[in-house]
Design a protein around this motif. Structure first.
Motif, PDB file in Angstrom:
ATOM      1  N   MET A 168      -6.606  11.301  -5.747  1.00 29.75           N
ATOM      2  CA  MET A 168      -6.541  11.377  -4.296  1.00 29.75           C
ATOM      3  C   MET A 168      -7.852  10.990  -3.655  1.00 29.75           C
ATOM      4  O   MET A 168      -8.915  11.132  -4.240  1.00 29.75           O
ATOM      5  N   ARG A 169      -7.700  10.493  -2.448  1.00 30.64           N
ATOM      6  CA  ARG A 169      -8.835  10.082  -1.630  1.00 30.64           C
ATOM      7  C   ARG A 169      -9.208  11.246  -0.711  1.00 30.64           C
ATOM      8  O   ARG A 169      -8.356  12.035  -0.312  1.00 30.64           O
ATOM      9  N   HIS A 170     -10.482  11.302  -0.352  1.00 33.54           N
ATOM     10  CA  HIS A 170     -10.936  12.297   0.627  1.00 33.54           C
ATOM     11  C   HIS A 170     -10.194  12.131   1.948  1.00 33.54           C
ATOM     12  O   HIS A 170      -9.652  11.066   2.265  1.00 33.54           O
ATOM     13  N   GLY A 171     -10.227  13.184   2.764  1.00 30.28           N
ATOM     14  CA  GLY A 171      -9.622  13.141   4.088  1.00 30.28           C
ATOM     15  C   GLY A 171     -10.434  12.274   5.050  1.00 30.28           C
ATOM     16  O   GLY A 171     -11.565  11.864   4.748  1.00 30.28           O
ATOM     17  N   THR A 207      -5.707  -3.614   4.724  1.00 31.27           N
ATOM     18  CA  THR A 207      -5.061  -2.545   3.977  1.00 31.27           C
ATOM     19  C   THR A 207      -5.353  -1.234   4.701  1.00 31.27           C
ATOM     20  O   THR A 207      -6.178  -1.204   5.613  1.00 31.27           O
ATOM     21  N   PRO A 208      -4.725  -0.124   4.297  1.00 31.48           N
ATOM     22  CA  PRO A 208      -5.069   1.157   4.912  1.00 31.48           C
ATOM     23  C   PRO A 208      -6.547   1.518   4.732  1.00 31.48           C
ATOM     24  O   PRO A 208      -7.076   2.362   5.455  1.00 31.48           O
ATOM     25  N   LEU A 242      -8.353  13.852  -9.966  1.00 34.04           N
ATOM     26  CA  LEU A 242      -9.529  13.083  -9.572  1.00 34.04           C
ATOM     27  C   LEU A 242      -9.590  12.993  -8.055  1.00 34.04           C
ATOM     28  O   LEU A 242      -8.666  12.470  -7.430  1.00 34.04           O
ATOM     29  N   ILE A 243     -10.672  13.517  -7.457  1.00 33.89           N
ATOM     30  CA  ILE A 243     -10.873  13.446  -6.013  1.00 33.89           C
ATOM     31  C   ILE A 243     -11.962  12.416  -5.779  1.00 33.89           C
ATOM     32  O   ILE A 243     -13.099  12.576  -6.227  1.00 33.89           O
ATOM     33  N   THR A 244     -11.613  11.345  -5.073  1.00 36.84           N
ATOM     34  CA  THR A 244     -12.517  10.214  -4.969  1.00 36.84           C
ATOM     35  C   THR A 244     -12.419   9.565  -3.586  1.00 36.84           C
ATOM     36  O   THR A 244     -12.220  10.243  -2.589  1.00 36.84           O
ATOM     37  N   HIS A 245     -12.531   8.269  -3.536  1.00 29.51           N
ATOM     38  CA  HIS A 245     -12.635   7.504  -2.295  1.00 29.51           C
ATOM     39  C   HIS A 245     -11.613   6.371  -2.305  1.00 29.51           C
ATOM     40  O   HIS A 245     -11.031   6.058  -3.340  1.00 29.51           O
ATOM     41  N   GLY A 246     -11.437   5.719  -1.169  1.00 30.55           N
ATOM     42  CA  GLY A 246     -10.394   4.716  -1.019  1.00 30.55           C
ATOM     43  C   GLY A 246     -10.451   3.579  -2.029  1.00 30.55           C
ATOM     44  O   GLY A 246      -9.460   3.272  -2.689  1.00 30.55           O
ATOM     45  N   ILE A 247     -11.593   2.942  -2.154  1.00 26.69           N
ATOM     46  CA  ILE A 247     -11.692   1.776  -3.039  1.00 26.69           C
ATOM     47  C   ILE A 247     -11.756   2.218  -4.497  1.00 26.69           C
ATOM     48  O   ILE A 247     -11.118   1.621  -5.371  1.00 26.69           O
ATOM     49  N   THR A 248     -12.491   3.275  -4.764  1.00 27.85           N
ATOM     50  CA  THR A 248     -12.568   3.773  -6.145  1.00 27.85           C
ATOM     51  C   THR A 248     -11.193   4.244  -6.616  1.00 27.85           C
ATOM     52  O   THR A 248     -10.807   3.989  -7.761  1.00 27.85           O
ATOM     53  N   GLY A 297      -4.376   5.284   1.603  1.00 29.29           N
ATOM     54  CA  GLY A 297      -4.060   6.360   2.523  1.00 29.29           C
ATOM     55  C   GLY A 297      -4.733   7.667   2.181  1.00 29.29           C
ATOM     56  O   GLY A 297      -5.221   7.872   1.076  1.00 29.29           O
ATOM     57  N   GLN A 298      -4.760   8.533   3.168  1.00 26.60           N
ATOM     58  CA  GLN A 298      -5.376   9.850   3.048  1.00 26.60           C
ATOM     59  C   GLN A 298      -4.305  10.916   3.194  1.00 26.60           C
ATOM     60  O   GLN A 298      -3.267  10.690   3.811  1.00 26.60           O
ATOM     61  N   GLY A 299      -4.551  12.088   2.612  1.00 21.90           N
ATOM     62  CA  GLY A 299      -3.608  13.190   2.709  1.00 21.90           C
ATOM     63  C   GLY A 299      -2.462  13.108   1.722  1.00 21.90           C
ATOM     64  O   GLY A 299      -1.511  13.879   1.798  1.00 21.90           O
ATOM     65  N   VAL A 300      -2.542  12.162   0.783  1.00 23.09           N
ATOM     66  CA  VAL A 300      -1.505  12.005  -0.239  1.00 23.09           C
ATOM     67  C   VAL A 300      -2.152  12.162  -1.618  1.00 23.09           C
ATOM     68  O   VAL A 300      -3.378  12.178  -1.754  1.00 23.09           O
ATOM     69  N   VAL A 301      -1.314  12.275  -2.628  1.00 23.12           N
ATOM     70  CA  VAL A 301      -1.763  12.350  -4.012  1.00 23.12           C
ATOM     71  C   VAL A 301      -0.960  11.317  -4.798  1.00 23.12           C
ATOM     72  O   VAL A 301       0.258  11.214  -4.619  1.00 23.12           O
ATOM     73  N   TYR A 302      -1.632  10.557  -5.643  1.00 21.29           N
ATOM     74  CA  TYR A 302      -0.950   9.614  -6.519  1.00 21.29           C
ATOM     75  C   TYR A 302      -0.873  10.204  -7.917  1.00 21.29           C
ATOM     76  O   TYR A 302      -1.891  10.529  -8.510  1.00 21.29           O
ATOM     77  N   ARG A 303       0.351  10.355  -8.415  1.00 19.92           N
ATOM     78  CA  ARG A 303       0.553  10.816  -9.786  1.00 19.92           C
ATOM     79  C   ARG A 303       0.701   9.576 -10.660  1.00 19.92           C
ATOM     80  O   ARG A 303       1.504   8.680 -10.358  1.00 19.92           O
ATOM     81  N   LEU A 304      -0.079   9.526 -11.731  1.00 21.19           N
ATOM     82  CA  LEU A 304       0.032   8.449 -12.706  1.00 21.19           C
ATOM     83  C   LEU A 304       0.381   9.081 -14.044  1.00 21.19           C
ATOM     84  O   LEU A 304      -0.387   9.879 -14.583  1.00 21.19           O
ATOM     85  N   SER A 305       1.549   8.729 -14.534  1.00 18.05           N
ATOM     86  CA  SER A 305       2.047   9.306 -15.787  1.00 18.05           C
ATOM     87  C   SER A 305       2.857   8.249 -16.519  1.00 18.05           C
ATOM     88  O   SER A 305       3.744   7.624 -15.915  1.00 18.05           O
ATOM     89  N   GLY A 306       2.518   8.014 -17.777  1.00 15.77           N
ATOM     90  CA  GLY A 306       3.256   7.039 -18.583  1.00 15.77           C
ATOM     91  C   GLY A 306       3.231   5.641 -18.010  1.00 15.77           C
ATOM     92  O   GLY A 306       4.187   4.891 -18.146  1.00 15.77           O
ATOM     93  N   GLY A 307       2.125   5.282 -17.325  1.00 14.99           N
ATOM     94  CA  GLY A 307       1.986   3.945 -16.765  1.00 14.99           C
ATOM     95  C   GLY A 307       2.749   3.726 -15.469  1.00 14.99           C
ATOM     96  O   GLY A 307       2.876   2.596 -15.001  1.00 14.99           O
ATOM     97  N   VAL A 308       3.244   4.819 -14.854  1.00 18.01           N
ATOM     98  CA  VAL A 308       3.993   4.729 -13.613  1.00 18.01           C
ATOM     99  C   VAL A 308       3.251   5.503 -12.526  1.00 18.01           C
ATOM    100  O   VAL A 308       2.763   6.613 -12.755  1.00 18.01           O
ATOM    101  N   GLN A 309       3.166   4.905 -11.336  1.00 18.79           N
ATOM    102  CA  GLN A 309       2.510   5.540 -10.200  1.00 18.79           C
ATOM    103  C   GLN A 309       3.557   6.059  -9.219  1.00 18.79           C
ATOM    104  O   GLN A 309       4.488   5.342  -8.869  1.00 18.79           O
ATOM    105  N   THR A 310       3.381   7.321  -8.778  1.00 17.41           N
ATOM    106  CA  THR A 310       4.264   7.921  -7.791  1.00 17.41           C
ATOM    107  C   THR A 310       3.413   8.487  -6.679  1.00 17.41           C
ATOM    108  O   THR A 310       2.442   9.223  -6.935  1.00 17.41           O
TER     109      THR A 310
END
Length: 195
Positions: free
Chosen positions: A11-14, A114-115, A151-157, A179-192
């Protein structure tokens, strides 16, 4: 074949004051806005719903990411920092308005919006880190992980970490959602995208 990584929540910071003003942050920092704190609280609700007991939590050491981590992970786990999660540096463009930097891009730069703004700004920033160095840094971090990690990071990272995990070339950064305020789950090579 792509390398296998542990399950990740990225996730990206707010939103920050400089995000709102359209300024390049890079290695510099600005505080979260009230909206940014709300976005971190939304991430907290997502993490709480998922349940991250037993997950390792790593944050960029930069203030905006740590502020987000403290809200998003409150009561859910201990936060450690890792310099490899810092935002891509933008050298001489740090603190400058994006629109002013856009006018200084080379005429052959591909500018896609991009966002997270025009990604070309991060590649062409004078004395900046550039995408190749960021990819090496992201790969180093990912290779060091031994189990499920938040992992809490930044937009480009964030985009670069996800590109590496998904086996995408750097040229595809603009195609990955931000985007901000969301979380990306990466599992088994798939992003949600979790909202």
């Amino acid at each position: 074949m792509n390398k296998t990584y542990p399950d990740l929540l990225i996730m990206r910071h707010g939103e920050t004051e400089w995000n709102r003003e359209g300024r390049m942050q890079g290695a510099l920092d600005s505080n979260l806005t009230p909206l940014g704190r709300q976005q971190a609280a939304a991430q907290h609700a997502i993490l709480k719903r998922i349940g991250i007991d037993g997950w390792h939590v790593l944050s960029s050491p930069q203030g905006r990411a740590l502020q987000t981590a403290e809200i998003a992970v409150a009561g859910l786990g201990a936060i450690e920092t890792d310099d490899r999660l810092a935002e891509i540096t933008v050298g001489a463009w740090s603190g400058r308005l994006r629109q002013d930097c856009l006018a200084e891009l080379p005429s052959d730069a591909v500018v896609e919006d991009t966002p997270d703004g025009a990604l070309a700004l991060y590649e062409y920033a004078p004395q900046g880190e550039g995408f190749e160095a960021l990819r090496i840094r992201a790969q180093s971090l990912l290779d060091s992980l031994t189990g499920p990690t938040v992992l809490i990071t930044h937009g480009i990272t964030s985009r670069m970490l996800r590109a590496v995990v998904l086996g995408q070339p750097t040229e595809n950064l603009g195609k990955l959602p931000g985007g901000q305020g969301v979380v990306y789950r990466l599992s088994g090579g798939v992003q949600t995208k979790l909202e």
